[in-house]
Design an enzyme around this catalytic site. Structure first.
Site, PDB file in Angstrom:
ATOM      1  N   ASP A 248       0.887  -1.140   0.012  1.00  0.00           N
ATOM      2  CA  ASP A 248      -0.027  -0.124  -0.063  1.00  0.00           C
ATOM      3  C   ASP A 248       0.992   1.230  -0.043  1.00  0.00           C
ATOM      4  OD1 ASP A 248      -1.609  -2.120   0.535  1.00  0.00           O
ATOM      5  OD2 ASP A 248      -3.145  -0.912   1.603  1.00  0.00           O
TER       6      ASP A 248
ATOM      7  N   LYS B 190      -6.622   3.734  -3.212  1.00  0.00           N
ATOM      8  CA  LYS B 190      -7.028   3.566  -2.146  1.00  0.00           C
ATOM      9  C   LYS B 190      -7.228   5.019  -1.384  1.00  0.00           C
ATOM     10  CE  LYS B 190      -4.974   2.186   2.642  1.00  0.00           C
ATOM     11  NZ  LYS B 190      -4.112   1.264   3.018  1.00  0.00           N
TER      12      LYS B 190
ATOM     13  N   LYS C  17     -10.179   0.559  -2.694  1.00  0.00           N
ATOM     14  CA  LYS C  17      -9.886   0.127  -1.212  1.00  0.00           C
ATOM     15  C   LYS C  17     -10.437   1.228  -0.484  1.00  0.00           C
ATOM     16  CE  LYS C  17      -6.626  -1.186   2.463  1.00  0.00           C
ATOM     17  NZ  LYS C  17      -5.306  -1.755   2.827  1.00  0.00           N
TER      18      LYS C  17
END
Length: 321
Positions: A154, A217, A255
């Site tokens: 991430d 995300k 996400k």
């Protein structure tokens, strides 16, 4: 009125049309090509005009199901966290069969060991949480995390550069990290949507798609508001539009992370188009999901005896992420 033909927004590494010569053609940057900020901006502006965000309710996995559990990245990112807390994190993830545990690079090796024999993967944050670390720093963290066994990364975008429309610099960084962590390593790009305008959120999605990332995300959970439904819907619409013309229909996913504390929060994000949830409240969400199933099968009086009691208190229910 006849519908206008759907334009391909194909992004691949094989063919690279000149943006200036083909302003409305298939856009396909590769990782060795540098475009000017103006060229990036023209493409992003055109895409922005075509993005259509709707209120469609996406399918949410059944609460209490394994499919629902696999939407959760069980997260512990506090700097002061201790080794025993990561053992607990992994134990919880094993029991509830979450998709991953998400930790800082220095804890990846321990978590990989703790999760050996399970189907729970280890994700590592990179450039967390400000994103302004230079490329060398992010590359070193990437190398460390991969060597320790991380299967998902991430990565925090340099959102200051993104806000300033320094697209060539942003793309160069992301493309370099993608080369360092090729498929099947799964890459998620953290945009920090609370710090960005609508236009820059779209630009961030374009950068992620161009660099062949797998997810975009919303947030780190450490800077401003976390996930918001309107941002998730916008990002999902971008991913859908950018998938047009992709080989095999490849599409980035979304996400949602930051502030997801209740089952209602989780369902709202999944119905808005998220496929993965980043939260430190995974155990509580799993428990609420099971209670939902129980309420549908059990007399209310029996279920009420169990409602409102969280699992044993741990750091999971003190984190904001």
């Amino acid at each position: 009125m006849a519908a206008s033909p759907t334009r391909s927004w194909s992004i691949s590494r094989d063919s690279v049309p000149a943006v200036a010569d083909h302003p409305r053609a298939s856009f396909a940057p590769n990782m060795t090509t540098r475009y000017t900020n103006d060229e990036w901006a023209r493409f992003i502006a055109e895409l922005e005009r075509e993005i259509e965000v709707n209120d469609v309710i996406c399918v949410c996995p059944d609460l209490g199901s394994e499919e629902f559990a696999k939407t959760i990245d069980h997260t512990l990112l506090k700097l002061e966290a201790k080794s025993i807390q990561f053992d607990a994190l992994c134990s919880e993830a094993r029991v509830d069969r979450f998709a991953t545990v998400c930790v800082r690079p220095q804890w990846v090796k321990q978590c990989v060991s703790d999760l050996k024999g399970s189907d729970v993967k280890v994700a590592s944050v990179i450039g967390f949480h400000k994103g302004s670390y230079d490329l060398l720093h992010k590359a070193q963290e990437t190398k460390e995390a991969l060597a320790a066994g991380a299967e998902e990364l991430d990565i925090v975008i340099n959102y200051t550069e993104l806000k300033n429309a320094e697209y060539d610099s942003v793309y160069n960084e992301l493309a370099t990290l993608r080369l360092q962590a090729p498929h099947p390593i799964l890459l998620k790009l953290i945009l920090e949507t609370s710090q960005l305008s609508r236009s820059r959120i779209i630009a961030g999605c374009v950068m992620a798609a161009a660099a062949q990332f797998d997810f975009v995300k919303t947030s780190t959970g450490f800077n401003g508001a976390g996930a918001k439904e309107e941002h998730v819907r916008l990002m999902a619409a971008c991913c859908q539009r950018l998938s047009h013309g992709q080989p095999g229909g490849r599409k980035m996913l979304v996400k949602a992370s930051g502030g997801i504390r209740t089952i209602e929060d989780a369902v709202k994000m999944l119905e808005a188009g998220a496929s993965r949830l980043g939260t430190s409240n995974g155990v509580w969400l799993a428990k609420e999901g099971r209670e939902f199933v129980e309420r549908s099968r059990s007399p209310l009086s029996l279920v009420d005896q169990r409602r409102g009691s969280r699992p044993n208190a741990t750091r999971l229910f003190t984190d904001d992420y």
